[in-house]
Design a protein around this motif. Structure first.
Motif, PDB file in Angstrom:
ATOM      1  N   ALA A 162      63.504  39.563  26.702  1.00  0.00           N
ATOM      2  CA  ALA A 162      62.349  38.932  26.062  1.00  0.00           C
ATOM      3  C   ALA A 162      61.321  38.514  27.115  1.00  0.00           C
ATOM      4  O   ALA A 162      60.107  38.686  26.922  1.00  0.00           O
ATOM      5  CB  ALA A 162      62.801  37.722  25.249  1.00  0.00           C
ATOM      6  N   GLY A 163      61.786  37.964  28.223  1.00  0.00           N
ATOM      7  CA  GLY A 163      60.881  37.537  29.279  1.00  0.00           C
ATOM      8  C   GLY A 163      60.109  38.692  29.886  1.00  0.00           C
ATOM      9  O   GLY A 163      58.901  38.583  30.144  1.00  0.00           O
ATOM     10  N   GLU A 164      60.788  39.816  30.120  1.00  0.00           N
ATOM     11  CA  GLU A 164      60.111  40.971  30.701  1.00  0.00           C
ATOM     12  C   GLU A 164      59.074  41.548  29.741  1.00  0.00           C
ATOM     13  O   GLU A 164      57.977  41.956  30.155  1.00  0.00           O
ATOM     14  CB  GLU A 164      61.135  42.051  31.077  1.00  0.00           C
ATOM     15  N   LEU A 165      59.385  41.576  28.465  1.00  0.00           N
ATOM     16  CA  LEU A 165      58.426  42.073  27.479  1.00  0.00           C
ATOM     17  C   LEU A 165      57.214  41.156  27.394  1.00  0.00           C
ATOM     18  O   LEU A 165      56.073  41.613  27.276  1.00  0.00           O
ATOM     19  CB  LEU A 165      59.097  42.193  26.109  1.00  0.00           C
ATOM     20  N   ALA A 166      57.452  39.840  27.469  1.00  0.00           N
ATOM     21  CA  ALA A 166      56.343  38.891  27.441  1.00  0.00           C
ATOM     22  C   ALA A 166      55.489  39.010  28.703  1.00  0.00           C
ATOM     23  O   ALA A 166      54.262  38.928  28.649  1.00  0.00           O
ATOM     24  CB  ALA A 166      56.872  37.470  27.288  1.00  0.00           C
ATOM     25  N   ALA A 167      56.154  39.223  29.837  1.00  0.00           N
ATOM     26  CA  ALA A 167      55.420  39.359  31.099  1.00  0.00           C
ATOM     27  C   ALA A 167      54.549  40.600  31.109  1.00  0.00           C
ATOM     28  O   ALA A 167      53.542  40.658  31.830  1.00  0.00           O
ATOM     29  CB  ALA A 167      56.409  39.405  32.262  1.00  0.00           C
ATOM     30  N   ALA A 168      54.918  41.599  30.298  1.00  0.00           N
ATOM     31  CA  ALA A 168      54.141  42.834  30.225  1.00  0.00           C
ATOM     32  C   ALA A 168      52.936  42.708  29.301  1.00  0.00           C
ATOM     33  O   ALA A 168      52.221  43.673  29.078  1.00  0.00           O
ATOM     34  CB  ALA A 168      55.037  43.978  29.761  1.00  0.00           C
ATOM     35  N   GLY A 169      52.723  41.510  28.740  1.00  0.00           N
ATOM     36  CA  GLY A 169      51.553  41.288  27.900  1.00  0.00           C
ATOM     37  C   GLY A 169      51.794  41.400  26.419  1.00  0.00           C
ATOM     38  O   GLY A 169      50.842  41.383  25.628  1.00  0.00           O
ATOM     39  N   ASN A 170      53.059  41.500  26.004  1.00  0.00           N
ATOM     40  CA  ASN A 170      53.385  41.573  24.581  1.00  0.00           C
ATOM     41  C   ASN A 170      53.612  40.183  24.013  1.00  0.00           C
ATOM     42  O   ASN A 170      54.011  39.254  24.731  1.00  0.00           O
ATOM     43  CB  ASN A 170      54.662  42.401  24.370  1.00  0.00           C
ATOM     44  N   SER A 171      53.365  40.025  22.716  1.00  0.00           N
ATOM     45  CA  SER A 171      53.770  38.787  22.046  1.00  0.00           C
ATOM     46  C   SER A 171      55.232  38.950  21.648  1.00  0.00           C
ATOM     47  O   SER A 171      55.610  39.946  21.028  1.00  0.00           O
ATOM     48  CB  SER A 171      52.904  38.541  20.808  1.00  0.00           C
ATOM     49  N   VAL A 172      56.048  37.987  22.029  1.00  0.00           N
ATOM     50  CA  VAL A 172      57.495  38.110  21.883  1.00  0.00           C
ATOM     51  C   VAL A 172      58.072  36.855  21.240  1.00  0.00           C
ATOM     52  O   VAL A 172      57.704  35.734  21.601  1.00  0.00           O
ATOM     53  CB  VAL A 172      58.187  38.337  23.251  1.00  0.00           C
ATOM     54  N   LEU A 173      58.971  37.063  20.279  1.00  0.00           N
ATOM     55  CA  LEU A 173      59.719  35.969  19.666  1.00  0.00           C
ATOM     56  C   LEU A 173      61.189  36.188  19.955  1.00  0.00           C
ATOM     57  O   LEU A 173      61.754  37.232  19.604  1.00  0.00           O
ATOM     58  CB  LEU A 173      59.482  35.937  18.152  1.00  0.00           C
ATOM     59  N   LEU A 174      61.812  35.230  20.610  1.00  0.00           N
ATOM     60  CA  LEU A 174      63.233  35.286  20.936  1.00  0.00           C
ATOM     61  C   LEU A 174      63.998  34.451  19.924  1.00  0.00           C
ATOM     62  O   LEU A 174      63.692  33.271  19.733  1.00  0.00           O
ATOM     63  CB  LEU A 174      63.468  34.763  22.359  1.00  0.00           C
TER      64      LEU A 174
END
Length: 436
Positions: free
Chosen positions: A175-187
């Motif tokens: 989740a952190g890597e996806l968020a760091a890539a600029g995506n909106s992420v819900l864990l």
């Protein structure tokens, strides 16, 4: 053939009497004084439809599933637009309180016909007796059909067998890597046995965000704004991560009803590009263990998460105990959720437990003894980086940005982090940790 109907509430006598005088599409077989009596009558097989003239505010998604599990559709009478929207969201056909008998009979017939369409779900969901059911609605004849979900968010479920293979570590850092890539992420922490996402992220949260969201979803009151208010925002150096924390005690598992969890996922797709779900380990179909097929299911949260996931990651420890557990677990996963098609991740890979060239040895052993699914990723053991992240309540990308484990997890979810391309996860940084 006439549809047997039970009613509840102080409906107008001419309405019920009018239904009886139609001598055609419906027949009123019992007038109940309260919702509990109506529920008992429906579960006995007495009716195919239930008309709730008063007390529709007591209807929840779980109760609707309990009735549809035994083949009963619900029609509720209300003049409130807000209540109509809520009822439609939980699968109830709404009609105006002043509807005439013929129109009401048409609503009942339409709802029953919709329920019986080929391919429609004809049983309850995994919260009760059927672990493979899908979310459904039962619109009545003449109703405006609810809009299709506008969200296109992808659900990524992280599962693994018993024995602490590292499900939460992988899920949180994915989740952190996806968020760091600029995506909106819900864990989402959907582990009903040992929820630990909040602890891993250093969150002093006792509110059990997922349980709150499920409670609102069960009442048909969960929308995108409410979901975002419940979620805890975690600030990262390169972005922001939204988190629905898990239940604070294992005995609160009954709050994670499958029907409500399905509605939470539906709303989550509207607010996030990616929904990463940390699931529990157990895949037992609870109805095989209980005579009460209508009771809540202990493993409903895990099963529903896997059923609704677009991608399932199966995590196992790369050692002589963890690999056989994963092989057996994958067989159980195929039986419980045939559509899963998991991507296999071997975690905690280290030469000290496998021997020289651990990636090659594990791949050869897997090809010889493992199931059809190949190994998608190898995650090197990096105790120092994991300890640093746990101590600081942060992710690997913050506590140990150069860790080989961090790079391997980022590559697994295709997050565009700044890294040199490697032919194997066991090079440079990763090798140093293996030697340690």
């Amino acid at each position: 053939m006439s549809i047997p109907v039970v009613t509840v509430g102080q409906s107008r006598e001419d309405l019920v009497g009018g239904l009886e005088r139609l001598h055609g599409p419906v027949t009123v077989v019992r007038r109940c004084s309260e919702l509990a009596e109506l529920l008992a009558a429906c579960q006995s097989g007495l009716a195919r439809a239930a008309v709730v003239a008063e007390g529709s505010d007591e209807l929840t998604a779980s109760l609707v599933d309990r009735l549809t599990a035994v083949g009963v559709v619900i029609v509720a009478l209300t003049d409130s637009a807000t209540e109509t929207a809520r009822l439609t969201a939980i699968g109830v056909t709404a009609a105006p309180a002043g509807v005439d008998s013929a129109a009401l009979a048409g609503r009942i017939s339409g709802a029953v016909a919709q329920w019986a369409l080929p391919g429609s779900v004809q049983a309850g969901d995994s919260g009760f007796a059927d672990t493979g059911a899908a979310i459904r609605t039962l619109p009545g004849e003449g109703d405006d059909l609810p809009a299709e979900p506008s969200g296109a968010g992808q659900v990524l479920a992280v599962w693994g067998p018993a024995g602490s293979p590292g499900r939460t570590l992988v899920a949180v850092n994915m989740a952190g890597e996806l968020a760091a890539a600029g995506n909106s992420v819900l864990l989402i922490d959907a582990d009903s046995y040992g929820a630990s996402v909040a602890g891993l992220l250093g969150l002093l949260d006792e509110s059990a965000g997922l349980a709150q969201a499920c409670r609102l979803a069960d009442l048909g009151q969960l929308d995108a704004d409410a979901l975002l208010k419940i979620a805890t925002s975690v600030a990262l150096k390169p972005g922001t991560l939204q988190v629905l924390t898990g239940i604070t005690r294992a005995d609160r598992w009954t709050e994670l009803r499958a029907s409500a969890l399905g509605a939470v996922f539906e709303k989550a797709r509207e607010v996030a590009d990616y929904i990463v779900v940390d699931t529990g380990f157990c895949l037992e179909a609870d109805e095989e263990l209980s005579f009460d097929t209508m009771a809540p299911r202990r493993n409903a949260a895990t099963l529903r998460s896997l059923e609704l996931a677009d991608t399932v990651y199966a995590v196992g420890s790369a050692d002589s105990i963890g690999v056989p557990r994963l092989v057996r677990g994958l067989s159980e996963l195929e039986a419980a959720v045939p559509q899963a098609s998991p991507r296999v991740i071997l975690n905690k890979v280290r030469a000290s437990a496998v021997g020289r060239f651990p990636e090659r040895q594990l791949r050869e052993a897997w090809e010889r003894y493992g199931p059809a699914e190949g190994i998608a990723s190898f995650l090197p053991s990096d105790n120092a980086a994991c300890d640093a992240a746990l101590l600081s309540g942060s992710l690997l990308l913050e506590a140990a940005p150069e860790s080989g484990l961090r790079y391997a997890i980022a590559e697994t979810v295709c997050a565009p982090v700044q890294q040199k391309r490697r032919s194997s996860v066991f090079s440079s940084t990763a090798k140093r940790h293996l030697k340690g």
